[in-house]
Design an enzyme around this catalytic site. Structure first.
Site, PDB file in Angstrom:
ATOM      1  N   ASP A 231       0.828  -1.202   0.000  1.00 24.84           N
ATOM      2  CA  ASP A 231       0.000   0.000   0.000  1.00 24.84           C
ATOM      3  C   ASP A 231       0.867   1.259   0.000  1.00 24.84           C
ATOM      4  OD1 ASP A 231      -2.657   1.422   0.602  1.00 24.84           O
ATOM      5  OD2 ASP A 231      -1.407   2.043   2.296  1.00 24.84           O
ATOM      6  N   GLU A 297       0.821  -0.510  -4.910  1.00 25.27           N
ATOM      7  CA  GLU A 297      -0.140   0.568  -5.106  1.00 25.27           C
ATOM      8  C   GLU A 297       0.622   1.885  -5.134  1.00 25.27           C
ATOM      9  OE1 GLU A 297      -3.819   2.975  -3.039  1.00 25.27           O
ATOM     10  OE2 GLU A 297      -1.886   2.565  -2.091  1.00 25.27           O
TER      11      GLU A 297
END
Length: 599
Positions: A231, A297
């Site tokens: 993330d 991401e």
């Protein structure tokens, strides 16, 4: 001269549109459908209104039936759940609302028994401000003093001596609004947060933080996970320079969007971090010959993401297809071509059209294009990343934060079958669950769900695993046509009328040559009036109602009408179309070899 001949041959192959097939078997992830699950919203097994591990385990057969090969779980670590689980207080334990660690192990083992891989969301950029590391760092304890990014106020001496109001170190801003520096009264310094005050950024310039995160990875890999999705990777490092970031427009208010983030995103050290974790995962592979993947991401430009590939990430997530909610065929063509033709040699394409941070595509494109968007996601080569509920056409709810995270709609009973309790779900369920749910759609042959299943099955064909991709656009940028092709194998053509207001008529032979005269319908959307097994002629006009989507093949399926087919006919290859595969990479490779060998 030999290498020059090789180069000429490669160029000839390029212009003949012939795909040079790979010489090795694809790894498990390279043609996978990755199904993103937001655990709080998937299935509640114990009636507390929140989804959990047991609920996911209960529905694994459903996921397998979709054709999914891997599930990606958003964060399930110990957390106060103030920021959707991305506020972690312990990386080595699970949040009790999801169940116990044994429940997770059961989910993992059951998934593996069904040949489903499990990918874990890793959140390295920040922790919760309730994490024990932060609490110790705030007290300036020696071992943890530099676990986070602490800076003095500009007027630090005046603050300490005269109790003056602290002045922030610079103009850096938080993504969610406000200055990125928060004063901590205990430590008498500012700490830095990229997102929101309760998510202080870890300091990856501290070797002990690296060690902590390696321990986290080791722990979960040994437990059996098949990969990580990292993330907010672009935010992990900040420059050591504390200068103000340049303001883009002096006439606008100071906020995150009005800064050129030269010091707070996409720092070069990120590439070394990927390499570090790649080496760690490969250490495990040396023992069992099994690949654990790195997904990332980062809403970064392609030049950055392509370096992720080179650094060791298998799937630098391609968000370019969901950056705009009303893309036209030419927009899609541009973004697909820009990635496929420029990605590093040997890289695998990936695509995502919706996720937990963006509008669901049924909301943004309309119900008419739900089948079209699902088909597009599944039709593209490489890794297809899909989002729970997309297969049944779920839409956003009226919630400022969790608009795309509403509970999965399983049936038409109270609370959509998400929970069997009278306890309300943690967030509202969309009111259309009465008609739009798994049970109802499963019984309707023309539903979104059954359309999704029909297309996902094609990904098991050699054409979808190893074949090329070509794109054509008809009727003034309204009809999008994609062809998956592989010599000596059946070919497939996807047609999407992206005009949701008007009917469009197309004749495939006008732009695509070398197709069979007769093609068979694999599946048609409910609004298309085309049924599986029927045949169409490429020289005749096709009438496409608004949003209609159909998939065709030159390989007659068993339910088709008896139309004679010439088995010796040449399989269709794309012509007058945009070739979107790696032949250009082959040419570059040959040029490279010529240079090396000085030939």
């Amino acid at each position: 001269m030999y290498w020059a001949c090789v180069l000429i041959t490669c160029i000839q192959l390029t212009y003949c549109k012939v795909l040079v097939p790979p010489t090795t078997v694809l790894d498990w992830w390279q043609n996978s459908i990755v199904y993103e699950i937001f655990p709080l919203s998937f299935k509640d097994s114990n009636g507390d209104g929140s989804g959990d591990f047991k609920g996911i385990t209960e529905k694994l057969d459903y996921i397998v039936d979709l054709g999914v090969t891997a599930i990606w779980l958003t964060p399930f670590f110990e957390s106060p759940l103030e920021s959707g689980g991305y506020d972690i207080t312990n990386y080595l334990d699970v949040q009790h609302v999801f169940g116990t660690l044994d429940d997770f192990k059961d989910l993992l083992n059951t998934a593996h028994s069904k040949n489903l891989k499990v990918i874990m969301d890793l959140v390295p950029n920040h922790t919760s401000d309730k994490h024990i590391w932060f609490e110790k760092s705030a007290k300036n304890e020696t071992d943890y003093a530099d676990y986070y990014i602490w800076k003095d106020a500009k007027n630090q001496e005046d603050v300490i001596k005269n109790n003056a109001t602290p002045i922030v170190p610079n103009n850096w801003q938080m993504i969610c609004g406000g200055n990125a520096w928060t004063w901590h009264n205990t430590r008498k310094q500012f700490y830095f947060s990229q997102f929101i005050k309760n998510l202080p950024d870890l300091n990856f310039r501290n070797k002990n933080v690296h060690k902590e995160m390696r321990n986290v990875l080791n722990y979960w890999i040994k437990l059996g996970i098949d990969g990580i999705r990292v993330d907010a990777l672009r935010h992990v490092y900040e420059s050591e320079i504390l200068d103000d970031e340049p303001i883009l427009d002096e006439n606008m208010a100071l906020n995150y969007l009005n800064l050129d983030h030269i010091y707070t995103i996409d720092q070069d050290e990120v590439y070394d971090l990927i390499k570090e974790w790649r080496l760690l995962l490969d250490d495990f592979k040396e023992n069992d010959h099994y690949t654990r993947i790195i997904m990332t991401e980062s809403y970064s430009n392609t030049s950055v993401l392509f370096k992720y590939y080179i650094s060791g990430a298998e799937v630098p997530t391609n968000f370019n297809l969901l950056e705009n909610y009303r893309y036209t065929p030419k927009d899609f063509e541009r973004e697909i071509e820009n990635w496929i033709t420029k990605m590093p040699v040997g890289a695998t394409f990936n695509s995502v059209l919706q996720n937990h941070d963006k509008q669901r595509f049924t909301t943004s494109y309309g119900t008419e294009l739900t089948d079209g968007m699902n088909a597009l996601s599944l039709f593209l080569p490489g890794v297809s990343i899909v989002y729970y509920g997309g297969e049944i056409g779920m839409e956003d709810i009226s919630d400022e934060v969790n608009y795309a995270r509403s509970p999965m709609q399983w049936d038409d009973t109270n609370y959509a079958g998400f929970t069997n309790s009278t306890h309300e779900p943690w967030v509202a369920i969309h009111p259309d669950y009465v008609t739009r749910n798994v049970q109802t759609e499963n019984n309707n042959p023309k539903s979104y769900l059954n359309f999704f299943k029909s297309v996902s099955k094609l990904r098991q064909t050699e054409t979808f695993k190893r074949g090329g991709l070509a794109i054509d656009i008809f009727n003034n940028n309204t009809v999008f046509v994609l062809t998956r092709f592989l010599p000596e194998h059946e070919n497939y053509t996807l047609i999407i009328n992206m005009d949701t207001n008007y009917t469009q008529r197309v004749r495939l032979s006008d732009q695509i040559s070398n197709l069979h005269d007769i093609l068979t319908i694999v599946v048609g959307s409910e609004n298309s009036n085309f049924n599986p097994g029927n045949s169409i002629s490429t020289t005749e006009w096709l009438t496409l109602s608004p949003g209609a989507t159909i998939v065709l093949t030159d390989n007659l399926i068993s339910t088709s009408s008896s139309i004679p087919v010439d088995d010796t006919a040449t399989k269709s290859t794309p012509s007058s179309s945009t070739q979107l595969y790696i032949t250009s990479r082959i040419v570059l490779l040959c040029l490279f070899l010529i240079t090396i060998f000085n030939l």
